[in-house]
Write a protein that holds these residues in place. Structure first.
Motif, PDB file in Angstrom:
ATOM      1  N   THR A 216      10.984  22.084   4.469  1.00  0.00           N
ATOM      2  CA  THR A 216       9.827  21.293   4.038  1.00  0.00           C
ATOM      3  C   THR A 216      10.068  19.809   4.290  1.00  0.00           C
TER       4      THR A 216
ATOM      5  N   THR B  94      16.307  24.839   1.781  1.00  0.00           N
ATOM      6  CA  THR B  94      16.770  24.918   3.179  1.00  0.00           C
ATOM      7  C   THR B  94      16.560  23.609   3.938  1.00  0.00           C
TER       8      THR B  94
ATOM      9  N   ASP C 116      10.239  15.149  -3.353  1.00  0.00           N
ATOM     10  CA  ASP C 116       9.940  16.537  -3.695  1.00  0.00           C
ATOM     11  C   ASP C 116      10.817  16.949  -4.867  1.00  0.00           C
ATOM     12  N   ASP C 117      10.473  18.097  -5.481  1.00  0.00           N
ATOM     13  CA  ASP C 117      11.297  18.528  -6.616  1.00  0.00           C
ATOM     14  C   ASP C 117      12.588  19.184  -6.161  1.00  0.00           C
TER      15      ASP C 117
HETATM   16  O1  PRP Z   1      13.861  23.034   1.310  1.00  0.00           O
HETATM   17  P1  PRP Z   1      12.866  24.144   1.458  1.00  0.00           P
HETATM   18  O2  PRP Z   1      13.532  25.467   1.775  1.00  0.00           O
HETATM   19  O3  PRP Z   1      11.802  23.837   2.439  1.00  0.00           O
HETATM   20  O4  PRP Z   1      12.188  24.399   0.052  1.00  0.00           O
HETATM   21  C1  PRP Z   1      11.769  23.381  -0.802  1.00  0.00           C
HETATM   22  C2  PRP Z   1      10.291  23.439  -1.022  1.00  0.00           C
HETATM   23  O5  PRP Z   1       9.941  24.684  -1.641  1.00  0.00           O
HETATM   24  C3  PRP Z   1       9.146  24.416  -2.790  1.00  0.00           C
HETATM   25  O6  PRP Z   1       7.807  24.320  -2.481  1.00  0.00           O
HETATM   26  P2  PRP Z   1       6.855  25.553  -2.188  1.00  0.00           P
HETATM   27  O7  PRP Z   1       6.650  25.634  -0.704  1.00  0.00           O
HETATM   28  O8  PRP Z   1       7.378  26.764  -2.881  1.00  0.00           O
HETATM   29  O9  PRP Z   1       5.480  25.084  -2.749  1.00  0.00           O
HETATM   30  P3  PRP Z   1       4.894  24.637  -4.166  1.00  0.00           P
HETATM   31  O10 PRP Z   1       5.468  23.289  -4.493  1.00  0.00           O
HETATM   32  O11 PRP Z   1       3.447  24.568  -3.854  1.00  0.00           O
HETATM   33  O12 PRP Z   1       5.250  25.677  -5.184  1.00  0.00           O
HETATM   34  C4  PRP Z   1       9.648  23.063  -3.264  1.00  0.00           C
HETATM   35  O13 PRP Z   1       8.707  22.433  -4.100  1.00  0.00           O
HETATM   36  C5  PRP Z   1       9.865  22.337  -1.964  1.00  0.00           C
HETATM   37  O14 PRP Z   1       8.667  21.731  -1.477  1.00  0.00           O
END
Ligand code: PRP
Ligand code: ADE
Length: 183
Positions: free
Chosen positions: A137, A134, A129-130
């Motif tokens: 995800t 927290t 993931d990018d």
């Molecule tokens: O560690 P976390 O708190 O879970 O956050 C990280 C996640 O949040 C962002 O995705 P987002 O859900 O905003 O979706 P997107 O990639 O579709 O913009 C990012 O790309 C990660 O997947």
């Protein structure tokens, strides 16, 4: 907010120079890390994929990416490694049957799904993931992979938001990030 190199090596400055801070997006109080300027820069994009590839565990059979930005990096990394790619999608996008997990975000709540049959029991999966914020995800994605009997052999991120301590949700797992926000 300054970024420090975690594992980007000589390309850390190039990569971090293309990440933009956007205050109060998508809601007040969030400092959003925008990677679109990095993706559009050929050298920057290549540097990210090279840096991710550098930290890949030996026993990776498949790369999985979390929607949406994890698709971009995960798919490019999978092609670079000569591995298959599995999309872990937000709710309602994949045709049934799927496995699903609901989780909390830095901003809001979401649900991730994995198409049944795409990840076979026993295979080694690298989650990409990018951003690690927290860790909600990433923890949900790991839960999905393990629910089908596969192994999470590592999790690789472009950027870790250190203050949000996502690593604590991934305790005992192999976690790497190219850049991290200074604590
Ligand atoms: O560690 P976390 O708190 O879970 O956050 C990280 C996640 O949040 C962002 O995705 P987002 O859900 O905003 O979706 P997107 O990639 O579709 O913009 C990012 O790309 C990660 O997947
Ligand atoms: N601050 C942030 N910037 C970009 N993506 C994110 N995902 C979760 N938190 C984020």
């Amino acid at each position: 907010m300054s970024l420090v190199a975690a594992s980007a090596g000589p390309h850390a400055d190039l990569i971090s120079s293309h990440i933009r801070d956007v205050p109060d997006f998508p809601e007040p109080g969030i400092l959003f890390k925008d990677i679109t300027g990095l993706l559009v820069d050929p050298e920057g994009f290549r540097a990210v994929i090279d840096a991710l590839a550098h930290a890949v565990p030996a026993d990776v059979d498949l790369v999985a990416g979390m929607e949406a930005r994890g698709f971009i990096l995960g798919a490019a990394l999978a092609a670079h490694l000569g591995k298959g790619f599995v999309p872990i999608r937000k709710a309602g996008k994949l045709p049934p049957p799927t496995h699903a997990v609901t989780y909390d975000l830095e901003y809001g709540q979401a649900c991730l799904e994995l198409r049944e049959g795409t990840v076979r029991p026993g295979v080694g999966v690298l989650l990409v993931d990018d951003v690690l914020a927290t860790g909600g995800t990433a923890a949900a994605a790991a839960q999905l992979v393990e629910a089908v009997g596969a192994r999470v052999v590592g999790l690789a991120f472009l950027l870790e938001l250190t203050a949000l301590d996502g690593r604590s949700r991934l305790a005992g797992r192999e976690v790497s990030s190219i850049l991290a926000t200074a604590p």
